[in-house]
Structures are given as structure tokens and as C-alpha cells.
Design a protein around this motif. Structure first.
Motif, short mmCIF file in Angstrom:
data_model
loop_
_atom_site.label_atom_id
_atom_site.label_comp_id
_atom_site.label_asym_id
_atom_site.label_seq_id
_atom_site.Cartn_x
_atom_site.Cartn_y
_atom_site.Cartn_z
N HIS A 9 -5.65 -9.63 6.52
CA HIS A 9 -5.88 -10.80 7.37
C HIS A 9 -4.63 -11.65 7.49
O HIS A 9 -4.70 -12.86 7.71
N ALA A 10 -3.47 -11.04 7.22
CA ALA A 10 -2.17 -11.66 7.48
C ALA A 10 -1.84 -12.88 6.62
O ALA A 10 -1.11 -13.76 7.04
N ALA A 11 -2.39 -12.95 5.40
CA ALA A 11 -1.95 -14.01 4.49
C ALA A 11 -0.50 -13.77 4.10
O ALA A 11 -0.07 -12.63 3.94
N THR A 12 0.24 -14.87 3.94
CA THR A 12 1.62 -14.75 3.48
C THR A 12 1.78 -15.51 2.17
O THR A 12 1.16 -16.56 1.95
N PHE A 13 2.61 -14.95 1.30
CA PHE A 13 2.83 -15.52 -0.03
C PHE A 13 4.33 -15.67 -0.26
O PHE A 13 5.11 -14.76 0.05
N GLU A 14 4.72 -16.82 -0.82
CA GLU A 14 6.12 -17.00 -1.18
C GLU A 14 6.48 -15.99 -2.26
O GLU A 14 5.77 -15.87 -3.26
N ALA A 15 7.59 -15.30 -2.08
CA ALA A 15 7.96 -14.26 -3.03
C ALA A 15 8.30 -14.85 -4.40
O ALA A 15 8.05 -14.23 -5.43
N ASP A 16 8.85 -16.08 -4.41
CA ASP A 16 9.28 -16.63 -5.70
C ASP A 16 8.16 -17.34 -6.45
O ASP A 16 8.05 -17.23 -7.66
N SER A 17 7.28 -18.04 -5.74
CA SER A 17 6.22 -18.79 -6.42
C SER A 17 4.88 -18.06 -6.40
O SER A 17 3.99 -18.38 -7.19
N GLY A 18 4.73 -17.10 -5.49
CA GLY A 18 3.47 -16.39 -5.35
C GLY A 18 2.39 -17.19 -4.64
O GLY A 18 1.25 -16.74 -4.54
N VAL A 19 2.74 -18.36 -4.13
CA VAL A 19 1.75 -19.23 -3.50
C VAL A 19 1.51 -18.78 -2.06
O VAL A 19 2.45 -18.50 -1.31
N CYS A 20 0.24 -18.72 -1.70
CA CYS A 20 -0.12 -18.38 -0.33
C CYS A 20 0.16 -19.58 0.57
O CYS A 20 -0.40 -20.66 0.37
N THR A 21 1.05 -19.39 1.54
CA THR A 21 1.46 -20.49 2.41
C THR A 21 0.73 -20.48 3.73
O THR A 21 0.78 -21.44 4.49
N HIS A 22 0.04 -19.38 4.01
CA HIS A 22 -0.64 -19.28 5.30
C HIS A 22 -1.71 -18.20 5.19
O HIS A 22 -1.47 -17.17 4.58
N GLY A 23 -2.87 -18.46 5.74
CA GLY A 23 -3.91 -17.45 5.73
C GLY A 23 -5.17 -17.94 5.03
O GLY A 23 -5.24 -19.09 4.61
N PRO A 24 -6.15 -17.06 4.89
CA PRO A 24 -7.46 -17.46 4.39
C PRO A 24 -7.46 -17.92 2.93
O PRO A 24 -8.40 -18.59 2.50
N THR A 43 0.83 -1.20 0.00
CA THR A 43 0.00 0.00 0.00
C THR A 43 0.86 1.25 0.00
O THR A 43 0.40 2.33 0.36
N GLY A 44 2.09 1.09 -0.42
CA GLY A 44 2.97 2.25 -0.54
C GLY A 44 4.17 2.17 0.35
O GLY A 44 5.11 2.96 0.22
N ASP A 45 4.15 1.24 1.28
CA ASP A 45 5.31 1.12 2.17
C ASP A 45 5.86 -0.30 2.18
O ASP A 45 6.44 -0.75 3.15
N GLY A 46 5.68 -1.01 1.08
CA GLY A 46 6.30 -2.31 0.93
C GLY A 46 5.44 -3.45 1.44
O GLY A 46 4.60 -3.26 2.31
N ALA A 47 5.62 -4.63 0.84
CA ALA A 47 4.81 -5.78 1.21
C ALA A 47 5.66 -6.96 1.67
O ALA A 47 5.13 -8.02 1.96
N VAL A 48 6.97 -6.79 1.69
CA VAL A 48 7.85 -7.91 2.02
C VAL A 48 8.20 -7.89 3.51
O VAL A 48 8.63 -6.86 4.03
N ARG A 49 7.95 -9.03 4.15
CA ARG A 49 8.34 -9.19 5.55
C ARG A 49 9.07 -10.53 5.68
O ARG A 49 8.48 -11.56 5.37
N ASP A 50 10.30 -10.50 6.11
CA ASP A 50 11.09 -11.73 6.26
C ASP A 50 11.10 -12.56 4.97
O ASP A 50 10.98 -13.78 5.00
N GLY A 51 11.22 -11.89 3.85
CA GLY A 51 11.36 -12.58 2.58
C GLY A 51 10.05 -13.06 1.97
O GLY A 51 10.05 -13.65 0.89
N GLU A 52 8.94 -12.83 2.66
CA GLU A 52 7.65 -13.23 2.11
C GLU A 52 6.79 -11.99 1.87
O GLU A 52 6.99 -10.95 2.49
N LEU A 53 5.82 -12.14 0.97
CA LEU A 53 4.85 -11.08 0.77
C LEU A 53 3.73 -11.26 1.78
O LEU A 53 3.26 -12.38 1.99
N VAL A 54 3.32 -10.18 2.39
CA VAL A 54 2.33 -10.25 3.45
C VAL A 54 1.16 -9.33 3.14
O VAL A 54 1.35 -8.18 2.74
N CYS A 55 -0.04 -9.86 3.32
CA CYS A 55 -1.24 -9.02 3.25
C CYS A 55 -1.59 -8.61 4.67
O CYS A 55 -1.76 -9.46 5.54
N ARG A 56 -1.73 -7.31 4.87
CA ARG A 56 -1.97 -6.85 6.24
C ARG A 56 -3.43 -6.95 6.66
O ARG A 56 -3.76 -6.79 7.82
#
Ligand code: FES
Length: 139
Positions: free
Chosen positions: A74-89, A59-72
């Protein structure tokens, strides 16, 4: 090959995402992000969560946390390389890829589904109009 320049590799932060805007074949603008992986490769994704697809990851201040993409939202996390959601709804879903190509230190849009519009998103960011003749800005 008609590829559009997005940014220099050096413009992509090592530990965060780089926002840009593309347009699809229907003339709709879409937000997208570049992410540099730990091996230096650069990948592109549309900047929308797979849970609620109108929610932006960056949303303008970055989406990467500890090497993963994070949706703030509901806290879904996505692998940066595959784009697969590894955790969350939306676990198991995959972000929409945006094909990019890196040559001589420059990242190009290489996806036949999209045209490059500008770096950044919306009108609050400095627009780089020089590389997008004919693109429509605003409404
Ligand atoms: S909108 Fe992203 S996790 Fe719910």
C-alpha cells in the motif's frame, strides 16, 4: 562479544537492501534487512511492514527507493535511518530494529534478541551454514 558475522560491508548494496535471516529466542525465523545510509552507516530492520506485519518490504529485489524503504502493498514509506513510517497507512509507526555493529569492514549482528541464521531468506538462497552451527534449517 559473541556477535555473529552477517556480511562484509561491501556486500551491502549502496542503494538497496541486503536480506538475511535471524532467529528469535523462541526459535522463530525472521527476515531482516541491512541498509547502508547516505553517510555510510549500516542499520538493520526486520523485513516486515508495520501496516500488515506479514508483508515483507524486501521481497527479493530490494526495498529502497530514493533513499527510503518502501512497502509495495500500500505504498508506505519508511525513513531508512529511523525506521519511522513517514507516509502511508501506518504513518508514525516504526520498523522493528535489529542492532548491528560494523567493525573492520564487516557487519555483525549485535542484537541480544536475535541469532544470525543465514544470508538471504528461505531455502532458495545460498545458505551460509558455516557461521551458524546448531541452527535449524527448514522445518
Ligand atoms: S502492508 Fe505495507 S503499506 Fe500496507
Amino acid at each position: 562479544m559473541g556477535a555473529d558475522r552477517i556480511a562484509d560491508v561491501d556486500d551491502v548494496p549502496a542503494d538497496d537492501s541486503f536480506l538475511f535471516t535471524v532467529e528469535n529466542g523462541d526459535g522463530d525465523e525472521k527476515e531482516a534487512i541491512l541498509v547502508e545510509l547516505s553517510d555510510g552507516a549500516i542499520v538493520g530492520w526486520l523485513n516486515y511492514c508495520m501496516h500488515w506485519t506479514d508483508v515483507n518490504l524486501d521481497t527479493g529485489d530490494g526495498a529502497v527507493r530514493d533513499g527510503e524503504l518502501v512497502c509495495r502493498k500500500h505504498a508506505a514509506t519508511f525513513e531508512a535511518d529511523s525506521g519511522v513510517c513517514t507516509h502511508g497507512p501506518c504513518e508514525g509507526a516504526r520498523l522493528d530494529p535489529v542492532e548491528v555493529d560494523v567493525r573492520d569492514g564487516v557487519v555483525y549482528l549485535a542484537d541480544p534478541d536475535y541469532e544470525f541464521v543465514r544470508t538471504g531468506v528461505d531455502d532458495g538462497d545460498p545458505a551460509d551454514l558455516s557461521t551458524s552451527p546448531g541452527s535449524r534449517i527448514g522445518f
